[in-house]
Write a protein that holds these residues in place. Structure first.
Motif, mmCIF file in Angstrom:
data_model
loop_
_atom_site.group_PDB
_atom_site.id
_atom_site.type_symbol
_atom_site.label_atom_id
_atom_site.label_comp_id
_atom_site.label_asym_id
_atom_site.label_seq_id
_atom_site.Cartn_x
_atom_site.Cartn_y
_atom_site.Cartn_z
ATOM 1 N N GLU A 124 0.873 -1.172 0.000
ATOM 2 C CA GLU A 124 0.000 0.000 0.000
ATOM 3 C C GLU A 124 0.913 1.227 0.000
ATOM 4 O O GLU A 124 2.089 1.129 0.370
ATOM 5 C CB GLU A 124 -0.886 0.000 1.255
ATOM 6 N N PRO A 125 0.385 2.388 -0.401
ATOM 7 C CA PRO A 125 1.272 3.586 -0.444
ATOM 8 C C PRO A 125 1.518 4.162 0.943
ATOM 9 O O PRO A 125 1.137 5.295 1.228
ATOM 10 C CB PRO A 125 0.493 4.554 -1.338
ATOM 11 N N ASP A 126 2.182 3.416 1.784
ATOM 12 C CA ASP A 126 2.334 3.800 3.194
ATOM 13 C C ASP A 126 3.660 4.464 3.514
ATOM 14 O O ASP A 126 3.897 4.843 4.659
ATOM 15 C CB ASP A 126 2.186 2.553 4.090
ATOM 16 N N LEU A 127 4.532 4.590 2.536
ATOM 17 C CA LEU A 127 5.834 5.175 2.819
ATOM 18 C C LEU A 127 5.782 6.670 2.561
ATOM 19 O O LEU A 127 5.080 7.133 1.665
ATOM 20 C CB LEU A 127 6.898 4.477 1.980
ATOM 21 N N ARG A 128 6.534 7.430 3.372
ATOM 22 C CA ARG A 128 6.387 8.882 3.369
ATOM 23 C C ARG A 128 7.621 9.659 2.928
ATOM 24 O O ARG A 128 7.574 10.882 2.838
ATOM 25 C CB ARG A 128 5.980 9.359 4.779
ATOM 26 N N SER A 129 8.722 8.973 2.698
ATOM 27 C CA SER A 129 9.930 9.685 2.248
ATOM 28 C C SER A 129 10.867 8.689 1.570
ATOM 29 O O SER A 129 10.763 7.483 1.797
ATOM 30 C CB SER A 129 10.649 10.322 3.446
ATOM 31 N N PRO A 130 11.787 9.199 0.752
ATOM 32 C CA PRO A 130 12.760 8.305 0.106
ATOM 33 C C PRO A 130 13.581 7.527 1.135
ATOM 34 O O PRO A 130 13.910 6.356 0.908
ATOM 35 C CB PRO A 130 13.660 9.259 -0.677
ATOM 36 N N GLU A 131 13.885 8.163 2.267
ATOM 37 C CA GLU A 131 14.679 7.489 3.300
ATOM 38 C C GLU A 131 13.893 6.316 3.887
ATOM 39 O O GLU A 131 14.432 5.221 4.065
ATOM 40 C CB GLU A 131 15.068 8.473 4.418
ATOM 41 N N GLU A 132 12.625 6.593 4.183
ATOM 42 C CA GLU A 132 11.781 5.533 4.719
ATOM 43 C C GLU A 132 11.649 4.395 3.702
ATOM 44 O O GLU A 132 11.689 3.221 4.054
ATOM 45 C CB GLU A 132 10.389 6.112 4.993
ATOM 46 N N ALA A 133 11.503 4.782 2.444
ATOM 47 C CA ALA A 133 11.341 3.789 1.379
ATOM 48 C C ALA A 133 12.590 2.925 1.260
ATOM 49 O O ALA A 133 12.518 1.715 1.092
ATOM 50 C CB ALA A 133 11.059 4.495 0.054
ATOM 51 N N ARG A 134 13.734 3.568 1.387
ATOM 52 C CA ARG A 134 14.992 2.832 1.278
ATOM 53 C C ARG A 134 15.122 1.836 2.429
ATOM 54 O O ARG A 134 15.474 0.680 2.238
ATOM 55 C CB ARG A 134 16.158 3.825 1.316
ATOM 56 N N ARG A 135 14.795 2.312 3.634
ATOM 57 C CA ARG A 135 14.870 1.438 4.803
ATOM 58 C C ARG A 135 13.939 0.240 4.616
ATOM 59 O O ARG A 135 14.277 -0.894 4.893
ATOM 60 C CB ARG A 135 14.484 2.220 6.062
ATOM 61 N N PHE A 136 12.758 0.529 4.103
ATOM 62 C CA PHE A 136 11.787 -0.547 3.906
ATOM 63 C C PHE A 136 12.274 -1.572 2.874
ATOM 64 O O PHE A 136 12.178 -2.771 3.081
ATOM 65 C CB PHE A 136 10.438 0.030 3.474
ATOM 66 N N LEU A 137 12.800 -1.074 1.766
ATOM 67 C CA LEU A 137 13.266 -2.002 0.720
ATOM 68 C C LEU A 137 14.410 -2.883 1.215
ATOM 69 O O LEU A 137 14.494 -4.054 0.875
ATOM 70 C CB LEU A 137 13.747 -1.227 -0.503
ATOM 71 N N ARG A 138 15.279 -2.283 2.025
ATOM 72 C CA ARG A 138 16.378 -3.069 2.591
ATOM 73 C C ARG A 138 15.824 -4.165 3.482
ATOM 74 O O ARG A 138 16.255 -5.311 3.418
ATOM 75 C CB ARG A 138 17.306 -2.187 3.433
#
Ligand code: ADP
Ligand code: MG
Ligand code: ZN
Length: 460
Positions: free
Chosen positions: A144-158
């Motif tokens: 779902e579109p739950d990520l709020r910043s590129p940093e958060e997105a990066r952490r999530f993908l890792r």
């Protein structure tokens, strides 16, 4: 301005055979177009085989790791998704309806998990196509579109890749097999989907660029329209690709050559029983159970085999010492040699005896590091490695003896210390190191001395 980011992540599943035929999957190791048959090259009239069971089970395991509800007991159709590209000779890609839905990973909702097949590899320069990859099973995970910043997105993908690698069911991201579509929107603008992303770093950079571009347009009142863009890795920018296809453009239809997948409760339970502990939960458990710092637990759980190794030694030696050695020294040696924890040749017992030598002060930390390096390079009993390196460690228990003797012989200094004169500790340390002929590690000596001295205090 609110940012919304959601992912569609594709990873190759690690199976021996392709999804709808018996061709092998080691596509990178063989000459082009050798792992092929009429099925995976889409010859007219070739009928797919039933979906590879190992791939289906892998998708179920991944779904469970992501906390999804597996859709048992209902027919799950395999659809044909039509589009034209040279890597897709049949003109459609087979993709399952969601096999599992409604998961969550560290607060990010997982919408669904699909099973798909990889297309071939088209080289636009030479105009040739290699079908070795065609039909390799993929898992697609949609958040779902739950990520709020590129940093958060990066952490999530890792985290996501770490979780998936833990299952041992996907090909490691390092192999370049991860592909993601990144969806991103700003409040007041349309949603943009960025394709062609094949690393966590790429996702981060594409997001940074895209958010800046969108914010700029909104600021100028130009608006952001809904579209699909491509990420150009070499320039770190996104460019328009096409207006987003409507669902109908793909003309999804159930594949008439394939019966729907039916997942039973028993299968799901069996997979659940065999499943490994997900790394983010294991990380927390290591912190609670062994009292180690979160940073160390994160490094230790970065690879399942590393965490397994840690847990095999942590019960037998000071877990803080072990955690520190894992996080800094062991990880460093492995990185330097380009080894994964699963590839090391030494045993947990050998590592344990090394850590015990360090813990007891028989060898210094520096000597310990030398031994560790050798242990990774040419696995052997640490005692033998010491000989090989020409190091002369203290005997088992020798340091304790020396400390005991020095305490006996320097009662005055002991009284000084207990009376509050902390410098006395340096004096005593010097005595012990001297008595060892310089072989004892001063840091260890200080630790042991302090322990003994505080013990004396307790007895007063
Ligand atoms: P499509 O049908 O175009 O594939 P979906 O609704 O299935 O669109 O969503 C695809 C992806 O887009 C999902 O990862 C989802 O999280 C993300 N997404 C949906 N809405 C938004 C939004 N407003 N902003 C950013 N991403 C979004
Ligand atoms: Mg989609
Ligand atoms: Zn084949």
């Amino acid at each position: 301005m609110e940012v919304k980011i959601g992912f569609e992540v594709h990873l190759q599943l690690r199976t021996e055979r392709k999804l709808y035929c018996d061709c092998p999957t080691n596509y990178a190791e063989v000459p082009p177009n050798t792992n092929v048959c009429p099925i995976c090259t889409g010859m007219p009239g070739a009928k797919p085989m039933r979906p590879n069971r190992a791939a289906v089970e892998a998708a179920v395991e991944i779904s469970l790791m992501l906390g999804c509800r597996v859709r048992t007991g209902e027919p799950l159709h395999i659809l044909r998704k039509h589009y034209d590209y040279p890597d897709l000779p049949s003109g459609y890609q087979r993709t399952s309806v969601p096999l599992a839905v409604e998961g969550v990973l560290e607060g990010v909702r997982i919408r669904e998990v699909h099973l798909e097949e990889d297309p071939g590899q088209y080289d636009p320069v030479s105009g040739t196509v290699d079908f070795n990859r065609s039909g390799i099973p993929l898992v697609e995970i949609v958040t779902e579109p739950d990520l709020r910043s590129p940093e958060e997105a990066r952490r999530f993908l890792r985290l996501l890749t770490r979780v998936l690698e833990y299952t041992g069911r996907v090909r490691p991201e390092a192999g370049g097999a991860m592909r993601a579509d990144v969806n991103v929107s700003l409040e007041g603008g349309g949603r943009v989907e960025v394709k062609n992303i094949n690393s966590v770093k790429g996702a981060y950079r594409a997001l940074k660029f895209e958010l800046q571009r969108q914010a700029e347009r909104l600021r100028r009142g130009q608006g952001v329209s809904r579209e699909t863009r491509a990420y150009l890795e070499s320039q770190m920018i996104t460019v328009p690709m096409r207006a987003k296809e409507l669902e109908e453009d793909y003309r999804y239809i159930p594949d008439p050559d394939l019966p729907p997948i039916l997942l039973g409760e028993e299968l799901v339970e069996e997979v659940r029983r065999r499943m490994v502990e997900p790394p983010h939960l294991r990380e927390r458990r290591l912190v609670e159970r062994y009292g180690i710092p979160l940073q160390a637990a994160r490094v230790i759980t970065s690879e399942r085999e590393l965490a397994d190794l840690f847990e095999r030694v942590a019960g037998e030696v000071d877990p803080l010492l072990a955690a520190d050695w894992f996080r800094t020294k062991l990880k460093k040696v492995l990185n330097y040699l380009g080894l994964r924890a699963g590839e090391v040749g030494f045993s947990a017992g050998q590592l344990l005896s090394l850590l015990k030598m360090v813990e007891s002060g028989r060898i210094s930390r520096e000597q310990g590091e030398l031994v560790l390096r050798e242990l990774v390079r040419r696995p052997e009993d640490p005692e033998r490695i010491l000989l090989r390196l020409g190091l002369s460690p203290l005997r088992e228990g020798e340091l304790e003896e020396l400390v005991g003797r020095v305490l006996e012989e320097n009662r005055e200094a002991v009284q000084d210390y207990l009376g509050g004169r902390k410098e006395a500790l340096n004096f005593l340390t010097g005595k012990v190191v001297g008595a060892s002929g310089g072989r004892a590690d001063p840091r260890e000596v200080v630790r042991i001395l302090r322990e003994r001295l505080e013990g004396l205090r307790g007895r007063d």
